[in-house]
Write a protein that holds these residues in place. Structure first.
Motif, PDB file in Angstrom:
ATOM      1  N   UNK A   1      44.559  24.063  -6.707  1.00 51.92           N
ATOM      2  CA  UNK A   1      43.970  24.580  -7.934  1.00 51.92           C
ATOM      3  C   UNK A   1      43.686  23.441  -8.902  1.00 51.92           C
ATOM      4  N   UNK A   2      42.486  23.450  -9.429  1.00 49.36           N
ATOM      5  CA  UNK A   2      42.083  22.408 -10.380  1.00 49.36           C
ATOM      6  C   UNK A   2      42.363  22.890 -11.797  1.00 49.36           C
ATOM      7  N   UNK A   3      43.123  22.110 -12.557  1.00 53.01           N
ATOM      8  CA  UNK A   3      43.364  22.408 -13.964  1.00 53.01           C
ATOM      9  C   UNK A   3      42.500  21.463 -14.786  1.00 53.01           C
ATOM     10  N   UNK A   4      41.503  21.991 -15.402  1.00 54.97           N
ATOM     11  CA  UNK A   4      40.494  21.273 -16.186  1.00 54.97           C
ATOM     12  C   UNK A   4      39.581  20.414 -15.304  1.00 54.97           C
ATOM     13  N   UNK A   5      38.378  20.210 -15.802  1.00 53.56           N
ATOM     14  CA  UNK A   5      37.340  19.580 -14.983  1.00 53.56           C
ATOM     15  C   UNK A   5      36.506  18.659 -15.866  1.00 53.56           C
ATOM     16  N   UNK A   6      37.171  17.642 -16.397  1.00 57.55           N
ATOM     17  CA  UNK A   6      36.521  16.731 -17.334  1.00 57.55           C
ATOM     18  C   UNK A   6      35.603  15.727 -16.652  1.00 57.55           C
ATOM     19  N   UNK A   7      35.089  14.814 -17.453  1.00 59.72           N
ATOM     20  CA  UNK A   7      34.138  13.808 -16.980  1.00 59.72           C
ATOM     21  C   UNK A   7      34.782  12.872 -15.952  1.00 59.72           C
ATOM     22  N   UNK A   8      34.209  12.812 -14.753  1.00 61.06           N
ATOM     23  CA  UNK A   8      34.723  11.931 -13.705  1.00 61.06           C
ATOM     24  C   UNK A   8      35.762  12.562 -12.800  1.00 61.06           C
ATOM     25  N   UNK A   9      36.153  13.779 -13.099  1.00 62.71           N
ATOM     26  CA  UNK A   9      37.246  14.414 -12.347  1.00 62.71           C
ATOM     27  C   UNK A   9      36.862  14.717 -10.899  1.00 62.71           C
TER      28      UNK A   9
END
Ligand code: ZN
Ligand code: ZN
Length: 243
Positions: free
Chosen positions: A31-39
């Motif tokens: 599960x991905x928690x947050x999906x910011x720049x470069x993630x």
């Protein structure tokens, strides 16, 4: 639960790094928690695009959501090439008009979260609490097989999160400011404020993250240790923590 830091910078990434993103894994979940720049570029070092079960977004500031569009394309490729047969769920609050963009054709589907909506994702329980921030932000409490992990997203020190964090084995808390900078950016925490919150919650372990771009972040654990008696770590790209 195992958590891999995919990005730990506030606002914008340092060269070759990323803003907020964490991969939460159990024996059953990716599960991905947050999906910011470069993630995303970093996420795919650890899992294949078709193996992601869900993404949960704390709030819609760009440093937590900038890569969502590309995540949707990745889900599309996985489905078109028959590696995935169900749309990727992306969980987020519905207060932002960006929620509507989370559903992308038949490839991803936006799903509502709120303080009144808890999730049970195949045994992983997730509940939410609103924080004080400039954009509507939900802190997350994740529980699995007796372990408790908190991920705060962004918050200001006015937030009373201690009761929400009760029994936490691990708190991942934004720490955007040094101790002497309290109030410099409203809606964000200093080392002291983060540490005092974790102490009040009785947490075992604290990970400082969402770093500022000015100042020596290596001094942050020392500042926090004056106010928190548990174990303190500094987030670092690719670093893995266990509850
Ligand atoms: Zn942020
Ligand atoms: Zn924010």
């Amino acid at each position: 639960m195992r958590i891999t830091v995919l990005g730990c910078w506030g606002a914008y990434p340092q060269p070759g790094e990323a803003t907020s993103g964490y991969l939460l894994q159990t024996d059953k979940h990716n599960i991905l928690l947050d999906c910011g720049s470069g993630v995303l570029a970093n996420l795919f070092k650890f899992i294949n695009k078709e193996d992601l079960d869900a993404a949960i977004i704390s709030h819609f500031h760009h440093d937590h959501s900038a890569d969502i569009g590309c995540l949707q394309y990745a889900s599309k490729f996985a489905m078109v090439f028959k590696k995935r047969d169900v749309p990727l769920p992306i969980y987020a609050n519905t207060k932002s008009n960006r929620f509507a963009d989370l559903t992308y054709e038949e490839y991803t589907v936006g799903k509502e979260i709120s303080p009144n909506i808890s999730l049970d994702l195949d045994g992983l329980k997730v509940s939410f609490r609103e924080t004080v921030h400039r954009e509507y932000n939900l802190a997350m409490r994740l529980e699995y097989e007796g372990k408790v992990l908190i991920y705060t997203g962004d918050l200001g020190p006015e937030t009373d999160l201690a009761s929400f964090c009760t029994g936490a084995d691990l708190i991942i808390c934004e720490t955007s400011l040094f101790e002497h900078e309290s109030g410099l950016f409203p809606g964000h925490m200093t080392t002291r404020e983060t540490a005092e919150m974790a102490q009040k919650a009785g947490a075992k372990k604290l990970i400082l993250t969402h770093f500022p771009h000015v100042g020596n972040i290596r001094t942050m654990p020392t500042e926090a240790a004056k106010y928190f008696t548990g174990i303190i770590h500094l987030a670092e790209i690719n670093k893995v923590f266990e509850t």
